[in-house]
Design an enzyme around this catalytic site. Structure first.
Site, short mmCIF file in Angstrom:
data_model
loop_
_atom_site.label_atom_id
_atom_site.label_comp_id
_atom_site.label_asym_id
_atom_site.label_seq_id
_atom_site.Cartn_x
_atom_site.Cartn_y
_atom_site.Cartn_z
N GLU A 81 0.85 -1.19 0.00
CA GLU A 81 0.00 0.00 0.00
C GLU A 81 0.87 1.23 0.00
OE1 GLU A 81 -1.40 3.57 1.49
OE2 GLU A 81 -0.22 2.28 2.80
N HIS A 111 -9.79 1.38 -0.54
CA HIS A 111 -10.64 1.62 0.63
C HIS A 111 -11.47 2.88 0.48
CE1 HIS A 111 -7.49 -1.11 2.11
NE2 HIS A 111 -8.46 -1.61 2.83
#
Length: 765
Positions: A675, A704
């Site tokens: 990430e 997300h």
């Protein structure tokens, strides 16, 4: 008497009511008042459960619609400027939609913006929203939500203890972004707002405020230790009693600092660090309450009440009524209520305790220590002792063949045949991928149809053959979509999987599963961790037929998808009768067999996800190497059976990698995906500084958030990556799996990602 309390209680609801209400609000299916009504009902229910159990206080302030750290950020008015100066903020009130936009980039109202960074809360699988801080930042009391909840509890007639992240830990958890600075410089501005909060709580009739300072169980720089002393000296005149709460480990070299703070009480974790109890009591000032976290707030095993009573009897003699009892940490980390688990066998249920049962254990122990025990309490102790005796003697725990296989392992079985440069040459020849190859992390949207089919199959309404036909259709659809998008390395989409740990655990002996044992991971995302009861064995192949089918649909390389042994361990409730390392090695052996079978089936690349590797790192640096040694060995044991031409991938998300970059390199995965979208590629600095030798896919699509990133944004991120990592070793991919997103978001985002890769190839040809 010995007072009983909890540091926090699960907020999701026994049936995940909070998740459903929040997501319905995001979709526009319910309004704000309906969402708030759900929150009020859950708080009412949870406070009543605490009182019904006999706790002396109910805890207020542990409820959040997304995250408790974000609640404090809003309370302090620390809203990044990109989220806009709304009328509510201007009036001193950070509204709920602003918090949702900070958390996920979008809310029913307000302009979408890049979400705040999210990472793991200490060594848990719970994710918090990282406070974004800047030099010279000012703070003000900007939310009335905490005070409204106190009023609710008091109107219901409950004795209230407020829980709030402490000022030092809140700053410790924050980040300064690209312009990093000394976060302690903000303490002087933060403390007056904390003082205002505490004064206002006192005016509402609150007697005790629990300030969570788990930073005290970590290695603290001298300046931070001094800041604890100065901060709490500044707060000592507030008209409430303060309890500093520490958890997730021992105070260690911060013990004298913690016991000497000018507060009225201290909470310690006597589960993770039982040996600290005596030295804390030895050094505790005579006026101060000691709250002992004696019931495990991180695991689901029933407490040995008889042994705890015996161990704490001397503490009671020394402290008298200054001894309080509590779980070790917030019960946020365990499921809500064991009573709902009608499908578990009675023997196994007798070994377990969820949040509701831990309330009873806490109260029983407190009453017995305070000489207030009754027949019910003595019956609980006897029942716990009997259940634990049965568990210790149970044949479900050990298998001789597993121990024999572990004992026969050699060092050679932990290494690939050749080093990465040799393997990379063979893999380039076998895979024939372009510069900046594109792939995804593994999962694709779990549509309503997929979930409905799984529910029908589990309930018996849909037969196995019909269910598997639907899963094959979903896999074929995912493969077709990926080919149409132009992705280079494909995945089968994981339609058949409910959860990345649960799916494997259901097929491994030694694991058991609950029906309602949900735990919050972040926001509205809940997971249902398996329980590792006994030795782990793989009876048969778990993923091979699905991956083989997916590969048969395309000429492009297909990745097999496995969850790694450390993540399987970390995201389960682990047996406590043997070292965690032993259990992890058992899982690694089972997964090693799966890697071998995938390879034999012709799968050219296998991803072994380890998002929890950093999460498992002990909070004290002195303990790191021991953990990393066995964690890395378990991954290598899983992967080393792969031939040179088989490309091994791994994935990690939402972690600070600087501390463990050498261990990540020691995993020797051919490709790591991480990430980086929310951190603006900052996390790659660790890989650059270390000169990480293998290939890297820095995530450019923040899955997300429902926002669809544009091509220019992803190209910009990858160009930043190319400044740190040679382009021939860079992959282009999202930052995590796409299970929770919808196809309407995923397809345009991936199309932009593929176009970004094409543009990058032209630039770097």
């Amino acid at each position: 008497m010995t007072s009983a309390h909890v540091l926090g209680y699960p907020r999701i609801g026994a049936n995940r009511e909070l998740k459903r209400a929040v997501e319905a609000y995001w979709r526009g299916e319910v309004d704000r008042e309906a969402l708030e009504a759900t929150g009020r009902e859950l708080r009412k229910r949870h406070w009543q459960a605490q009182r019904d159990a006999g706790l002396d206080y109910v805890t207020v302030g542990d409820f959040a619609f997304y995250d408790q750290v974000l609640n404090v950020t809003a309370l302090l008015g620390a809203v990044p400027s990109r989220f806009g100066a709304t009328d509510e903020i201007a009036r001193g009130e950070v509204d709920l939609d602003t918090q949702f936009r900070m958390a996920r980039g979008r809310a029913p109202s307000g302009t979408p913006a890049a979400a705040c960074e999210m990472t793991k809360y200490f060594d848990t699988n719970y994710h918090y929203l990282v406070p974004e801080l800047q030099e010279g930042q000012r703070f003000h009391l900007a939310s009335s939500r905490l005070f409204d909840e106190v009023a609710e509890a008091r109107e219901a007639g409950h004795p209230v203890k407020v829980a709030l992240t402490g000022p030092l830990t809140w700053l410790w958890l924050g980040k300064g972004g690209e312009a990093e600075f000394d976060r302690l410089s903000l303490l002087e501005a933060v403390l007056p707002v904390y003082g205002e909060i505490l004064t206002r709580l006192a005016a509402q009739g609150v007697e005790w405020v629990q300030l969570d300072e788990p930073a005290l169980v970590q290695d603290l720089p001298v300046a931070w230790k001094q800041a604890f002393e100065s901060a709490y000296n500044a707060l000592r005149s507030v008209p409430v009693k303060l309890m500093v709460a520490t958890y997730f480990g021992g105070l260690g070299d911060n013990l004298q600092l913690a016991v000497g703070l000018p507060v009225d009480g201290l909470h310690i974790d006597a589960v993770r660090a039982p040996d600290q109890l005596t030295p804390v009591i030895d050094n505790l000032p005579g006026y101060k309450v000691l709250s002992v976290g004696a019931i495990d707030g991180r695991n689901v095993w029933r407490a040995d009440l008889a042994a705890l009573h015996e161990r704490l009897a001397s503490a009671r003699m020394r402290l008298g009524e200054r001894l309080w009892l509590a779980p070790s940490c917030s019960l946020l980390h365990v499921p809500v209520d064991l009573a709902a688990e009608s499908e578990l066998d009675e023997e196994l249920k007798s070994w377990l305790a969820f949040a509701r049962q831990k309330l009873d254990e806490t109260v029983t122990l407190a009453r017995l220590l305070g000489n207030r025990g009754n027949d019910e309490d003595r019956g609980r102790v006897a029942a716990a002792t009997a259940a634990l005796d049965v568990r210790r003697a149970s044949p479900r725990l050990h298998r001789a063949a597993v121990a024999e296989r572990l004992a026969s392992l050699s060092d050679a079985e932990l290494s690939r045949d050749n080093p990465f440069p040799v393997r990379a040459r063979d893999q380039r020849r076998a895979l024939d991928l372009p510069l900046f190859p594109t792939t995804t992390i593994g999962s694709f949207p779990q549509t309503g149809e997929i979930r409905a089919a799984r529910r029908a199959y589990r309930s018996g309404e849909l037969g196995r053959e019909a269910y598997e036909a639907q899963m094959r259709a979903a896999i074929a659809d995912a493969v077709q979509r990926q080919e149409a998008l132009g992705l280079d390395m494909l995945v089968h989409g994981e339609a058949e999987r409910n959860d990345m740990v649960e799916y494997f655990g259901e097929q491994l002996d030694g694991f058991v599963f609950t029906r309602h044992g949900w735990v919050q991971s972040y926001g509205s995302r809940c997971v249902k961790p398996p329980i590792i009861v006994g030795d782990v064995v793989r009876p048969e192949a778990m993923t091979v037929r699905w991956s083989r089918y997916a590969q048969s649909l395309t000429k492009r390389p297909m990745k097999g998808m496995l969850t790694g042994p450390v993540t399987m361990l970390q995201w389960s409730f682990v047996r406590d009768d043997q070292p965690r390392e032993v259990t992890c090695r058992q899982i690694a052996l089972a997964l090693r067999d799966e890697v071998a079978d995938l390879q034999a089936a012709g799968i050219p690349a296998i991803q072994i996800d380890e998002p929890a590797l950093r999460e498992g790192l002990p909070l004290r640096q002195a303990e790191w190497q021991g953990y990393l040694d066995w964690a890395v060995a378990c991954f290598r044991l899983t992967a080393a059976v792969a031939r040179d031409a088989t490309q091994i991938h791994t994935h990690m998300c939402y972690s600070e990698f600087n501390d463990i970059i050498a261990a990540i390199a020691a995993l020797d995965a051919d490709v790591i995906t991480i990430e980086t979208s929310r951190s603006n590629m900052e996390l790659l600095d660790a890989f650059q500084d270390f000169a990480y030798p293998n290939e890297i896919g820095p995530g450019v699509y923040d899955i997300h958030s429902p926002n669809v990133p544009d091509v220019a944004w992803m190209v910009q991120l990858m160009e930043k990556a190319a400044e740190r990592i040679p382009v021939e070793r860079l992959w282009v991919n999202p930052d995590c799996g796409l299970k929770t997103r919808g196809w309407s978001e995923v397809e345009p985002a991936l199309a932009n990602m593929v176009e970004a890769a094409r543009e990058l190839r032209q630039r770097h040809a």
